[in-house]
Design an enzyme around this catalytic site. Structure first.
Site, PDB file in Angstrom:
ATOM      1  N   HIS A 198     -37.342 -61.841 -13.773  1.00  0.00           N
ATOM      2  CA  HIS A 198     -37.244 -63.240 -13.351  1.00  0.00           C
ATOM      3  C   HIS A 198     -35.770 -63.622 -13.272  1.00  0.00           C
ATOM      4  O   HIS A 198     -34.960 -63.202 -14.093  1.00  0.00           O
ATOM      5  CB  HIS A 198     -37.966 -64.124 -14.372  1.00  0.00           C
ATOM      6  CG  HIS A 198     -38.119 -65.555 -13.945  1.00  0.00           C
ATOM      7  ND1 HIS A 198     -37.073 -66.445 -13.920  1.00  0.00           N
ATOM      8  CD2 HIS A 198     -39.217 -66.242 -13.546  1.00  0.00           C
ATOM      9  CE1 HIS A 198     -37.513 -67.626 -13.511  1.00  0.00           C
ATOM     10  NE2 HIS A 198     -38.816 -67.529 -13.271  1.00  0.00           N
ATOM     11  N   CYS A 236     -38.514 -66.366  -7.992  1.00  0.00           N
ATOM     12  CA  CYS A 236     -38.803 -67.757  -8.370  1.00  0.00           C
ATOM     13  C   CYS A 236     -38.084 -68.733  -7.443  1.00  0.00           C
ATOM     14  O   CYS A 236     -36.850 -68.767  -7.417  1.00  0.00           O
ATOM     15  CB  CYS A 236     -38.390 -67.991  -9.817  1.00  0.00           C
ATOM     16  SG  CYS A 236     -38.687 -69.679 -10.385  1.00  0.00           S
ATOM     17  N   HIS A 265     -43.116 -67.025  -8.362  1.00  0.00           N
ATOM     18  CA  HIS A 265     -43.216 -68.342  -8.979  1.00  0.00           C
ATOM     19  C   HIS A 265     -42.836 -69.369  -7.923  1.00  0.00           C
ATOM     20  O   HIS A 265     -41.736 -69.289  -7.367  1.00  0.00           O
ATOM     21  CB  HIS A 265     -42.249 -68.470 -10.155  1.00  0.00           C
ATOM     22  CG  HIS A 265     -42.667 -67.719 -11.369  1.00  0.00           C
ATOM     23  ND1 HIS A 265     -41.974 -67.792 -12.563  1.00  0.00           N
ATOM     24  CD2 HIS A 265     -43.713 -66.891 -11.606  1.00  0.00           C
ATOM     25  CE1 HIS A 265     -42.570 -67.044 -13.474  1.00  0.00           C
ATOM     26  NE2 HIS A 265     -43.624 -66.474 -12.909  1.00  0.00           N
ATOM     27  N   ASP A 309     -45.621 -72.936 -10.290  1.00  0.00           N
ATOM     28  CA  ASP A 309     -44.755 -72.990 -11.463  1.00  0.00           C
ATOM     29  C   ASP A 309     -44.746 -74.398 -12.047  1.00  0.00           C
ATOM     30  O   ASP A 309     -45.666 -75.172 -11.816  1.00  0.00           O
ATOM     31  CB  ASP A 309     -43.356 -72.515 -11.074  1.00  0.00           C
ATOM     32  CG  ASP A 309     -42.594 -71.896 -12.227  1.00  0.00           C
ATOM     33  OD1 ASP A 309     -43.124 -71.871 -13.346  1.00  0.00           O
ATOM     34  OD2 ASP A 309     -41.467 -71.421 -12.012  1.00  0.00           O
ATOM     35  N   HIS A 310     -43.704 -74.735 -12.751  1.00  0.00           N
ATOM     36  CA  HIS A 310     -43.660 -75.995 -13.492  1.00  0.00           C
ATOM     37  C   HIS A 310     -44.233 -77.173 -12.707  1.00  0.00           C
ATOM     38  O   HIS A 310     -43.956 -77.325 -11.516  1.00  0.00           O
ATOM     39  CB  HIS A 310     -42.221 -76.347 -13.864  1.00  0.00           C
ATOM     40  CG  HIS A 310     -41.541 -75.283 -14.644  1.00  0.00           C
ATOM     41  ND1 HIS A 310     -40.179 -75.243 -14.811  1.00  0.00           N
ATOM     42  CD2 HIS A 310     -42.020 -74.208 -15.331  1.00  0.00           C
ATOM     43  CE1 HIS A 310     -39.843 -74.201 -15.553  1.00  0.00           C
ATOM     44  NE2 HIS A 310     -40.940 -73.549 -15.870  1.00  0.00           N
ATOM     45  N   TYR A 323     -46.089 -77.618 -18.089  1.00  0.00           N
ATOM     46  CA  TYR A 323     -47.286 -76.784 -18.024  1.00  0.00           C
ATOM     47  C   TYR A 323     -48.571 -77.560 -18.300  1.00  0.00           C
ATOM     48  O   TYR A 323     -49.469 -77.076 -18.982  1.00  0.00           O
ATOM     49  CB  TYR A 323     -47.146 -75.592 -18.985  1.00  0.00           C
ATOM     50  CG  TYR A 323     -46.170 -74.571 -18.468  1.00  0.00           C
ATOM     51  CD1 TYR A 323     -46.553 -73.626 -17.513  1.00  0.00           C
ATOM     52  CD2 TYR A 323     -44.843 -74.571 -18.882  1.00  0.00           C
ATOM     53  CE1 TYR A 323     -45.660 -72.708 -17.013  1.00  0.00           C
ATOM     54  CE2 TYR A 323     -43.937 -73.645 -18.390  1.00  0.00           C
ATOM     55  CZ  TYR A 323     -44.355 -72.715 -17.453  1.00  0.00           C
ATOM     56  OH  TYR A 323     -43.458 -71.802 -16.953  1.00  0.00           O
TER      57      TYR A 323
END
Length: 350
Positions: A198, A236, A265, A309-310, A323
């Site tokens: 990552h 990501c 991501h 993702d977030h 999350y």
């Protein structure tokens, strides 16, 4: 592509039952969170975790993550033992059908933000990075409680660790990463497990500590260290997209054609003069074009794993910053909707 969802185990307020109800969800991305960093994961715990997940008709093919001990990154003390433990974890995860392991090589701090609950103009709460706030932070003071900050270190231990990385520098960190890769990638190949690093988040130095997985030039260098498919990427959009110098769509095309993207991501961010804010996945909410991103993955015939993702905290939800359930579920459906459209326009099925 295979849609997945991050799940933090039995203590996660977002349960497997809820995740299963998200359409097009193939599996969860998880780990053994009770294991101490650097130690071998108990086989019984790994099997129990998989049994729990498959009981909800979900897959456990991606692990995020198997953390890399600081001794490995610094190549000191017990680094050889920790590398052997890492190899054993690869073997054990492979034995239960894990296909991809996501990890990072960020010194001390994982993804770093200056605020976890910034209220955006729509009333939602999001993770943000404001440079002026970060510049006022003192990681040695011991009064920080953000993701990626290991609260187990004393002030003296934290000061020593930061000093060690400053002395190591970027060149030293590259050397230690090369040593690590040349040790573990042969094991990953033998076990048919794709290792997927990552990017550093954000992709620049924090508190004077080196960060090296930050841009296209450095990713090129990383992939050449062990030039085979088992040394790959978790690409990501949010981490790379934090820097306007990174062209995420171009990287998808480039590394996808090379067969080196094993996990994606996807999150949106809004670039600011003083940092960035995390936003809804919808393109118009941030600085990233999700249609172009998904089209790039579609054009390279991507068959790997993707996860939203977030997410923001919306509709009064509380929980683990970044999350929660609702906004990530919206993101999963937004991504799926774009993908379905691309498939149908090309005359294919989802």
């Amino acid at each position: 592509m295979k849609m997945t969802f991050r799940w933090y185990g039995e203590d996660d307020a977002v349960t497997l039952e809820k995740i299963k109800q998200i359409p097009n969800m193939s599996g969860v991305v998880t780990a053994i969170y009770s294991a101490k960093v650097g130690e071998v994961w108990p086989m019984e715990d790994i099997k129990n975790l998989k049994d729990k997940i498959i009981s909800y008709d979900l897959e456990m093919e991606v692990i995020e993550s198997v953390p890399v001990h600081e001794d490995i990154k610094l190549k000191r003390a017990d680094y050889k033992r920790y590398i052997e433990n890492y190899k054993e974890n690869i073997r054990r995860l492979a034995s239960v059908g894990v296909k991809v392991i996501c990890y990072n090589f960020m010194p001390v701090f994982d993804w770093t933000r200056s605020q976890l609950d910034k209220e955006l103009s729509d009333g939602s709460n999001a993770l943000v990075f404001y440079t002026e706030q970060v510049e006022k932070m003192d990681p040695i003071a011991g009064n920080l409680a953000l993701p990626g900050w290991d609260a187990s270190y004393s002030k003296d231990e934290m000061a020593e660790l930061i000093s060690a990385y400053k002395q190591l520098g970027e060149d030293g960190l590259w050397e230690n990463l090369e040593y690590f890769l040349k040790e573990i990638i042969p094991v990953a190949k033998e076990c048919d497990v794709k290792m997927a690093i990552h990017q550093d988040d954000p992709p620049w130095s924090i508190f004077g500590i080196p960060r090296i997985i930050t841009n296209e030039t450095n990713i090129d260098r990383f992939l050449k260290i062990v030039d085979n498919e088992y040394n790959g990427l978790t690409l990501c959009s949010g981490s790379l997209g934090c820097s306007p110098n990174n062209n995420y769509v171009q990287m998808v095309k480039k590394y996808g054609k090379m067969g080196r993207i094993h996990f994606a991501h996807l999150r949106n961010i809004k670039l600011l003069d003083n940092g960035f804010e995390e936003t809804a996945h919808y393109s118009q909410c941030g600085s990233l074009d999700f249609v172009e991103i998904l089209k790039a993955y579609y054009d390279i015939d991507y068959k790997g794993y993707i996860r939203p993702d977030h997410g923001r905290m919306i509709w009064g939800e509380t929980g683990r910053p970044g999350y929660g359930l609702y906004d990530r579920a919206l993101g999963a459906m937004y991504i799926t909707g774009i993908w379905e459209t691309l498939c149908k326009l090309a005359g294919n099925i989802l």
